[in-house]
Design a protein around this motif. Structure first.
Motif, PDB file in Angstrom:
ATOM      1  N   ALA A   1      16.163 -35.617   9.935  1.00  0.00           N
ATOM      2  CA  ALA A   1      15.751 -36.427   8.792  1.00  0.00           C
ATOM      3  C   ALA A   1      15.494 -35.544   7.575  1.00  0.00           C
ATOM      4  CB  ALA A   1      14.486 -37.211   9.139  1.00  0.00           C
ATOM      5  N   ALA A   2      15.447 -36.176   6.423  1.00  0.00           N
ATOM      6  CA  ALA A   2      15.184 -35.459   5.175  1.00  0.00           C
ATOM      7  C   ALA A   2      13.735 -34.985   5.121  1.00  0.00           C
ATOM      8  CB  ALA A   2      15.473 -36.366   3.986  1.00  0.00           C
ATOM      9  N   LEU A   3      13.521 -33.923   4.376  1.00  0.00           N
ATOM     10  CA  LEU A   3      12.179 -33.425   4.079  1.00  0.00           C
ATOM     11  C   LEU A   3      11.926 -33.570   2.582  1.00  0.00           C
ATOM     12  CD1 LEU A   3      12.323 -29.987   5.972  1.00  0.00           C
ATOM     13  CD2 LEU A   3      11.543 -32.185   6.879  1.00  0.00           C
TER      14      LEU A   3
ATOM     15  N   VAL B   1       9.509 -30.826  -7.258  1.00  0.00           N
ATOM     16  CA  VAL B   1       9.586 -31.514  -5.971  1.00  0.00           C
ATOM     17  C   VAL B   1      10.850 -31.026  -5.280  1.00  0.00           C
ATOM     18  CG1 VAL B   1       9.775 -33.736  -4.802  1.00  0.00           C
ATOM     19  CG2 VAL B   1       8.426 -33.530  -6.903  1.00  0.00           C
ATOM     20  N   LEU B   2      10.721 -30.589  -4.022  1.00  0.00           N
ATOM     21  CA  LEU B   2      11.870 -30.100  -3.273  1.00  0.00           C
ATOM     22  C   LEU B   2      12.265 -31.116  -2.203  1.00  0.00           C
ATOM     23  CD1 LEU B   2      11.453 -26.265  -2.591  1.00  0.00           C
ATOM     24  CD2 LEU B   2      13.189 -27.403  -3.961  1.00  0.00           C
ATOM     25  N   PHE B   3      13.552 -31.376  -2.132  1.00  0.00           N
ATOM     26  CA  PHE B   3      14.117 -32.259  -1.116  1.00  0.00           C
ATOM     27  C   PHE B   3      15.068 -31.453  -0.234  1.00  0.00           C
ATOM     28  CE2 PHE B   3      13.057 -35.023  -4.650  1.00  0.00           C
ATOM     29  CZ  PHE B   3      12.526 -36.147  -4.037  1.00  0.00           C
ATOM     30  N   VAL B   4      15.068 -31.774   1.035  1.00  0.00           N
ATOM     31  CA  VAL B   4      16.043 -31.230   1.980  1.00  0.00           C
ATOM     32  C   VAL B   4      16.745 -32.456   2.560  1.00  0.00           C
ATOM     33  CG1 VAL B   4      16.416 -29.783   4.004  1.00  0.00           C
ATOM     34  CG2 VAL B   4      14.479 -29.320   2.483  1.00  0.00           C
ATOM     35  N   ILE B   5      17.972 -32.698   2.112  1.00  0.00           N
ATOM     36  CA  ILE B   5      18.638 -33.969   2.373  1.00  0.00           C
ATOM     37  C   ILE B   5      19.874 -33.772   3.240  1.00  0.00           C
ATOM     38  CG2 ILE B   5      19.773 -35.958   1.306  1.00  0.00           C
ATOM     39  CD1 ILE B   5      18.146 -35.357  -1.229  1.00  0.00           C
ATOM     40  N   PRO B   6      19.969 -34.458   4.382  1.00  0.00           N
ATOM     41  CA  PRO B   6      21.196 -34.387   5.184  1.00  0.00           C
ATOM     42  C   PRO B   6      22.335 -35.075   4.440  1.00  0.00           C
ATOM     43  CG  PRO B   6      19.698 -36.040   6.086  1.00  0.00           C
ATOM     44  CD  PRO B   6      18.958 -35.359   4.979  1.00  0.00           C
ATOM     45  N   TRP B   7      23.482 -34.396   4.371  1.00  0.00           N
ATOM     46  CA  TRP B   7      24.607 -34.882   3.576  1.00  0.00           C
ATOM     47  C   TRP B   7      25.906 -34.496   4.292  1.00  0.00           C
ATOM     48  CZ3 TRP B   7      27.988 -32.011  -0.013  1.00  0.00           C
ATOM     49  CH2 TRP B   7      28.725 -32.842  -0.860  1.00  0.00           C
TER      50      TRP B   7
ATOM     51  N   GLU C   1      28.223 -32.915   6.649  1.00  0.00           N
ATOM     52  CA  GLU C   1      28.114 -31.730   7.503  1.00  0.00           C
ATOM     53  C   GLU C   1      27.167 -30.682   6.908  1.00  0.00           C
ATOM     54  OE1 GLU C   1      31.936 -30.216   8.668  1.00  0.00           O
ATOM     55  OE2 GLU C   1      32.833 -32.204   8.612  1.00  0.00           O
ATOM     56  N   TYR C   2      26.405 -31.069   5.901  1.00  0.00           N
ATOM     57  CA  TYR C   2      25.585 -30.099   5.169  1.00  0.00           C
ATOM     58  C   TYR C   2      24.175 -30.630   4.933  1.00  0.00           C
ATOM     59  CZ  TYR C   2      30.301 -28.514   4.073  1.00  0.00           C
ATOM     60  OH  TYR C   2      31.614 -28.108   4.175  1.00  0.00           O
ATOM     61  N   TRP C   3      23.341 -29.712   4.439  1.00  0.00           N
ATOM     62  CA  TRP C   3      22.056 -30.066   3.841  1.00  0.00           C
ATOM     63  C   TRP C   3      22.118 -29.705   2.356  1.00  0.00           C
ATOM     64  CZ3 TRP C   3      18.294 -32.390   6.748  1.00  0.00           C
ATOM     65  CH2 TRP C   3      18.365 -32.253   8.137  1.00  0.00           C
ATOM     66  N   ILE C   4      21.634 -30.601   1.522  1.00  0.00           N
ATOM     67  CA  ILE C   4      21.422 -30.289   0.106  1.00  0.00           C
ATOM     68  C   ILE C   4      19.944 -30.007  -0.074  1.00  0.00           C
ATOM     69  CG2 ILE C   4      21.417 -31.206  -2.238  1.00  0.00           C
ATOM     70  CD1 ILE C   4      23.870 -32.822  -1.543  1.00  0.00           C
ATOM     71  N   ILE C   5      19.640 -28.846  -0.673  1.00  0.00           N
ATOM     72  CA  ILE C   5      18.243 -28.433  -0.828  1.00  0.00           C
ATOM     73  C   ILE C   5      17.978 -28.136  -2.300  1.00  0.00           C
ATOM     74  CG2 ILE C   5      16.449 -26.834  -0.077  1.00  0.00           C
ATOM     75  CD1 ILE C   5      18.183 -26.179   2.369  1.00  0.00           C
TER      76      ILE C   5
ATOM     77  N   ASP D   1      16.231 -17.902  -4.953  1.00  0.00           N
ATOM     78  CA  ASP D   1      15.121 -17.341  -4.176  1.00  0.00           C
ATOM     79  C   ASP D   1      13.936 -18.288  -4.135  1.00  0.00           C
ATOM     80  OD1 ASP D   1      16.589 -15.095  -3.630  1.00  0.00           O
ATOM     81  OD2 ASP D   1      15.631 -13.829  -5.145  1.00  0.00           O
ATOM     82  N   TYR D   2      13.683 -18.987  -5.242  1.00  0.00           N
ATOM     83  CA  TYR D   2      12.589 -19.957  -5.308  1.00  0.00           C
ATOM     84  C   TYR D   2      12.797 -21.070  -4.271  1.00  0.00           C
ATOM     85  CZ  TYR D   2      10.180 -24.120  -7.124  1.00  0.00           C
ATOM     86  OH  TYR D   2       9.434 -25.272  -7.248  1.00  0.00           O
ATOM     87  N   ILE D   3      14.013 -21.606  -4.223  1.00  0.00           N
ATOM     88  CA  ILE D   3      14.306 -22.671  -3.260  1.00  0.00           C
ATOM     89  C   ILE D   3      14.157 -22.164  -1.832  1.00  0.00           C
ATOM     90  CG2 ILE D   3      16.130 -24.184  -2.386  1.00  0.00           C
ATOM     91  CD1 ILE D   3      17.209 -24.322  -5.275  1.00  0.00           C
TER      92      ILE D   3
END
Length: 369
Positions: free
Chosen positions: A67-69, A77-83, A85-89, A111-113
């Motif tokens: 699931a997404a974070l 605001v940081l998102f970790v999104i399943p997309w 075959e990948y994650w977009i962060i 580096d921040y991300i």
């Protein structure tokens, strides 16, 4: 007089100029809003500040999650999104007063991300895991009068002069409301005609109409065109019910149904469709703005540039020399952006993107805002 009645347009490919006349113009140019105000000699009730947002793309196996974070940092605001075959962060949120056409990502952004997401995951993500980096500019709105002082990420619409309506701010996810409000303001300047009420909330997206019916024919489509069901599902995810329109281009030339070398999840027919139906004029348009190759492959599309240029050349009337120029220019662009990603500061990154070889010969990428 005081009314906007026309616009002089420059074709950045050919250099030709033309003039448009209209009752009203809508200035929907995002971070360029105030540049249009300057050209029109007007001052709007809001100003637009460019905020740079950077995202990274990593393969799905980098994270053991389903699931997404979402979490808040000290800056964004940081998102970790399943997309797929990948994650977009992402994203970052920093002021940008450099070149608006190429808001380059820096090593500091990346580096921040990584630093913040790695605080939340069991197995750290490294720079070596990154297959794509992309950045953009948010047009954040602030008011010049008391009534618009807290607009921020909301959108604002104003009639800045007779015949000129400006709209800025908002997000992709609210574009239908933005469009409705902008048109509602603009119709006040249309003379001699009644304009019906907006139906944008009931208008399906391109490819949404009859989508489920077409999706039910996935195995049949795969058999008809000699594709795998996975390939058809990928096309359905990108084009929806327009998938038949895309595949029809491969009927007279079945070679177009082959995968793109260097980006096997895409078909050559998609590159052609980008030209014939989606207005692409250059290799960069196809790789970066119609397909998502630059985001999904570590080579950022360089390995695909030559085969794509060759397959679309007949549709765009390119000579062998123009094909070579498109391929070389795209490679130079990627090299400049990769160099920018090694820079610690926005100023350093901006210097790198000044080397970008934009195929539109009348676009100046060397200047700050």
């Amino acid at each position: 007089g005081s009314r906007v009645v026309g616009a002089r347009l420059l074709d950045t490919d050919t250099g030709s100029e033309t003039t448009l006349s209209a009752d009203v113009f809508i200035n929907a140019t995002g971070v360029w809003t105030e540049e249009i105000h300057k050209l029109a000699g007007v001052t709007g009730p809001f100003t637009v500040r460019a905020s740079k947002g950077v995202h990274i793309v990593v393969p799905r196996d980098c994270l053991d999650a389903d699931a997404a974070l979402c979490f808040v940092t000290e800056k964004s605001v940081l998102f970790v999104i399943p997309w797929g075959e990948y994650w977009i962060i992402g994203t970052t949120d920093t002021d940008w007063d450099k070149n608006l056409a190429y808001p380059a990502a820096t090593r500091a952004d990346i580096d921040y991300i990584l630093a913040h997401v790695n605080e939340k995951v069991r197995h750290p993500i490294t720079v070596a895991d990154i297959v794509g980096v992309y950045s953009g500019l948010r047009p954040l709105v602030s008011g010049t009068s008391e009534s618009t002082t807290n607009l921020s990420r909301n959108h604002a619409v104003a009639r800045v002069a007779p015949g000129l309506v400006s709209v800025a701010g908002g997000k992709y996810t609210t574009y239908r409301v933005i469009g409705r409000d902008a048109v509602a303001a603009a119709v006040q300047d249309i003379r001699g005609r009644m304009v019906p009420e907006s139906v944008t909330d009931a208008t399906p997206l391109l490819g949404a109409e009859r989508y489920q019916a077409v999706a039910n024919h996935t195995p049949a489509l795969a058999h008809q065109y000699g594709l795998t069901t996975a390939q058809v599902e990928h096309l359905l995810g990108r084009y929806g019910s327009l998938v038949r329109e895309v595949l029809a281009l491969g009927v007279s030339d079945p070679a177009l149904l082959a995968p793109i070398p260097g980006a096997p999840r895409y078909l050559l027919v998609e590159a052609v469709y980008a030209v014939t139906h989606e207005g692409a004029l250059h290799v960069a348009d196809i790789i970066e703005r119609r397909l998502r190759i630059a985001m999904e492959y570590g080579h950022r599309g360089v390995e695909c540039a030559a085969p794509i240029a060759q397959v679309v050349a007949p549709y765009l009337g390119w000579s062998a020399a123009e094909v070579a120029a498109e391929v070389d220019g795209y490679a130079a662009t990627v090299a400049a952006l990769l160099s920018a990603e090694q820079e610690a500061t926005d100023a350093g990154a901006n210097e790198m993107v000044a080397r970008v070889s934009d195929p539109r010969s009348r676009i100046d990428v060397s200047q700050d805002r």
